[in-house]
Design a protein around this motif. Structure first.
Motif, PDB file in Angstrom:
ATOM      1  N   VAL A  46       0.796  -1.202   0.076  1.00  0.00           N
ATOM      2  CA  VAL A  46      -0.355  -0.120   0.246  1.00  0.00           C
ATOM      3  C   VAL A  46       0.606   1.938   0.380  1.00  0.00           C
ATOM      4  O   VAL A  46       0.670   2.154  -0.537  1.00  0.00           O
ATOM      5  CB  VAL A  46      -0.758   0.385   1.350  1.00  0.00           C
ATOM      6  CG1 VAL A  46      -1.482   1.460   1.637  1.00  0.00           C
ATOM      7  CG2 VAL A  46      -1.554  -0.899   1.358  1.00  0.00           C
ATOM      8  N   SER A  47       1.784   1.365   0.686  1.00  0.00           N
ATOM      9  CA  SER A  47       2.552   2.588   1.030  1.00  0.00           C
ATOM     10  C   SER A  47       3.416   2.755   0.225  1.00  0.00           C
ATOM     11  O   SER A  47       4.264   3.797  -0.085  1.00  0.00           O
ATOM     12  CB  SER A  47       2.926   2.510   2.050  1.00  0.00           C
ATOM     13  OG  SER A  47       4.009   1.714   2.482  1.00  0.00           O
ATOM     14  N   ARG A  48       4.048   2.444  -0.841  1.00  0.00           N
ATOM     15  CA  ARG A  48       4.989   1.966  -1.476  1.00  0.00           C
ATOM     16  C   ARG A  48       4.381   2.269  -3.518  1.00  0.00           C
ATOM     17  O   ARG A  48       3.233   2.027  -3.758  1.00  0.00           O
ATOM     18  CB  ARG A  48       5.321   0.427  -2.241  1.00  0.00           C
ATOM     19  CG  ARG A  48       6.472   0.579  -3.124  1.00  0.00           C
ATOM     20  CD  ARG A  48       7.240  -0.537  -2.849  1.00  0.00           C
ATOM     21  NE  ARG A  48       8.528  -0.720  -3.947  1.00  0.00           N
ATOM     22  CZ  ARG A  48       9.043  -1.821  -4.779  1.00  0.00           C
ATOM     23  NH1 ARG A  48       8.817  -3.162  -4.035  1.00  0.00           N
ATOM     24  NH2 ARG A  48       9.647  -1.907  -5.648  1.00  0.00           N
ATOM     25  N   THR A  49       5.293   3.313  -3.708  1.00  0.00           N
ATOM     26  CA  THR A  49       5.628   3.693  -5.001  1.00  0.00           C
ATOM     27  C   THR A  49       6.167   2.968  -6.185  1.00  0.00           C
ATOM     28  O   THR A  49       7.529   2.512  -5.627  1.00  0.00           O
ATOM     29  CB  THR A  49       6.229   5.202  -5.686  1.00  0.00           C
ATOM     30  OG1 THR A  49       5.160   6.054  -4.468  1.00  0.00           O
ATOM     31  CG2 THR A  49       5.542   5.565  -6.532  1.00  0.00           C
ATOM     32  N   TYR A  50       5.562   2.597  -7.309  1.00  0.00           N
ATOM     33  CA  TYR A  50       6.099   1.304  -8.235  1.00  0.00           C
ATOM     34  C   TYR A  50       6.643   1.922  -9.707  1.00  0.00           C
ATOM     35  O   TYR A  50       5.789   2.500  -9.933  1.00  0.00           O
ATOM     36  CB  TYR A  50       5.354  -0.144  -8.224  1.00  0.00           C
ATOM     37  CG  TYR A  50       5.440  -0.494  -7.525  1.00  0.00           C
ATOM     38  CD1 TYR A  50       5.913  -2.049  -7.495  1.00  0.00           C
ATOM     39  CD2 TYR A  50       3.777  -0.082  -6.863  1.00  0.00           C
ATOM     40  CE1 TYR A  50       5.892  -2.915  -5.938  1.00  0.00           C
ATOM     41  CE2 TYR A  50       3.884  -0.885  -4.632  1.00  0.00           C
ATOM     42  CZ  TYR A  50       5.425  -2.293  -4.972  1.00  0.00           C
ATOM     43  OH  TYR A  50       4.460  -3.165  -3.989  1.00  0.00           O
ATOM     44  N   THR A  51       7.431   1.761 -10.168  1.00  0.00           N
ATOM     45  CA  THR A  51       7.634   2.157 -11.559  1.00  0.00           C
ATOM     46  C   THR A  51       7.297   1.015 -12.181  1.00  0.00           C
ATOM     47  O   THR A  51       6.775   0.088 -12.455  1.00  0.00           O
ATOM     48  CB  THR A  51       9.545   2.305 -11.092  1.00  0.00           C
ATOM     49  OG1 THR A  51       9.675   0.568 -12.271  1.00  0.00           O
ATOM     50  CG2 THR A  51       9.874   2.925 -10.691  1.00  0.00           C
ATOM     51  N   GLU A  52       7.144   1.839 -13.569  1.00  0.00           N
ATOM     52  CA  GLU A  52       5.922   1.399 -15.073  1.00  0.00           C
ATOM     53  C   GLU A  52       6.787  -0.317 -14.782  1.00  0.00           C
ATOM     54  O   GLU A  52       6.096  -1.461 -15.088  1.00  0.00           O
ATOM     55  CB  GLU A  52       6.310   1.536 -15.787  1.00  0.00           C
ATOM     56  CG  GLU A  52       5.199   0.954 -16.854  1.00  0.00           C
ATOM     57  CD  GLU A  52       4.966   2.128 -18.514  1.00  0.00           C
ATOM     58  OE1 GLU A  52       4.449   0.993 -19.564  1.00  0.00           O
ATOM     59  OE2 GLU A  52       5.994   2.587 -18.646  1.00  0.00           O
ATOM     60  N   GLU A  80      -3.298   3.370  -9.093  1.00  0.00           N
ATOM     61  CA  GLU A  80      -2.942   4.940  -9.122  1.00  0.00           C
ATOM     62  C   GLU A  80      -1.478   4.889 -10.172  1.00  0.00           C
ATOM     63  O   GLU A  80      -0.983   4.827  -9.409  1.00  0.00           O
ATOM     64  CB  GLU A  80      -3.271   5.790  -8.486  1.00  0.00           C
ATOM     65  CG  GLU A  80      -4.174   5.793  -7.092  1.00  0.00           C
ATOM     66  CD  GLU A  80      -4.326   6.939  -6.175  1.00  0.00           C
ATOM     67  OE1 GLU A  80      -3.207   7.803  -5.583  1.00  0.00           O
ATOM     68  OE2 GLU A  80      -5.690   6.929  -4.980  1.00  0.00           O
ATOM     69  N   ARG A  81      -1.774   5.344 -10.898  1.00  0.00           N
ATOM     70  CA  ARG A  81      -0.971   5.817 -11.966  1.00  0.00           C
ATOM     71  C   ARG A  81      -0.647   7.054 -12.422  1.00  0.00           C
ATOM     72  O   ARG A  81      -1.860   8.606 -12.069  1.00  0.00           O
ATOM     73  CB  ARG A  81      -1.195   5.179 -13.383  1.00  0.00           C
ATOM     74  CG  ARG A  81      -0.296   5.764 -14.185  1.00  0.00           C
ATOM     75  CD  ARG A  81      -0.448   4.568 -15.916  1.00  0.00           C
ATOM     76  NE  ARG A  81      -1.806   5.799 -16.029  1.00  0.00           N
ATOM     77  CZ  ARG A  81      -2.518   5.220 -17.210  1.00  0.00           C
ATOM     78  NH1 ARG A  81      -2.679   3.886 -17.719  1.00  0.00           N
ATOM     79  NH2 ARG A  81      -3.723   5.546 -17.546  1.00  0.00           N
ATOM     80  N   SER A  82       0.679   7.605 -12.190  1.00  0.00           N
ATOM     81  CA  SER A  82       1.106   8.938 -11.954  1.00  0.00           C
ATOM     82  C   SER A  82       0.512   9.728 -13.659  1.00  0.00           C
ATOM     83  O   SER A  82       0.321   8.603 -14.770  1.00  0.00           O
ATOM     84  CB  SER A  82       2.510   9.873 -12.097  1.00  0.00           C
ATOM     85  OG  SER A  82       3.490   8.519 -12.657  1.00  0.00           O
TER      86      SER A  82
END
Length: 93
Positions: A46-52, A80-82
């Motif tokens: 949940v708290s992590r941002t992932y690269t494509e 969610e995607r930036s």
């Protein structure tokens, strides 16, 4: 998670995943497609941002058509995607 959802998710895993956890066939019924989305979402913190690239790697461990699965996860609000498409985050449950 309700008992009904847990039952559907267990049925999905039994019917559609192999011993390695991969899905050979995308389910046709919406109820099992939703189970697939929950199954895929569980692979993300949940708290992590992932690269494509990280998202692609994770999804390739589940299905061959990682682009379809990524699009479904984003379109249906699981990820969610930036705006620039470089960063992904799991939506809190």
């Amino acid at each position: 998670m309700t008992d009904d959802i847990a039952h559907i998710d267990a049925e999905f895993r039994r019917r559609f995943t192999d011993a390695t956890g991969r899905v050979a066939t995308i389910p046709r019924k919406d109820i099992y497609r939703q189970a697939l989305l929950r199954y895929a979402t569980d692979r993300f913190e949940v708290s992590r941002t992932y690269t494509e690239q990280e998202v692609t790697f994770i999804l390739l461990g589940i299905v061959d058509d990682h682009a379809w699965l990524r699009r479904m996860l984003v379109d249906l609000g699981y990820l969610e995607r930036s705006d620039d498409g470089r960063a992904y985050r799991r939506v809190s449950a």
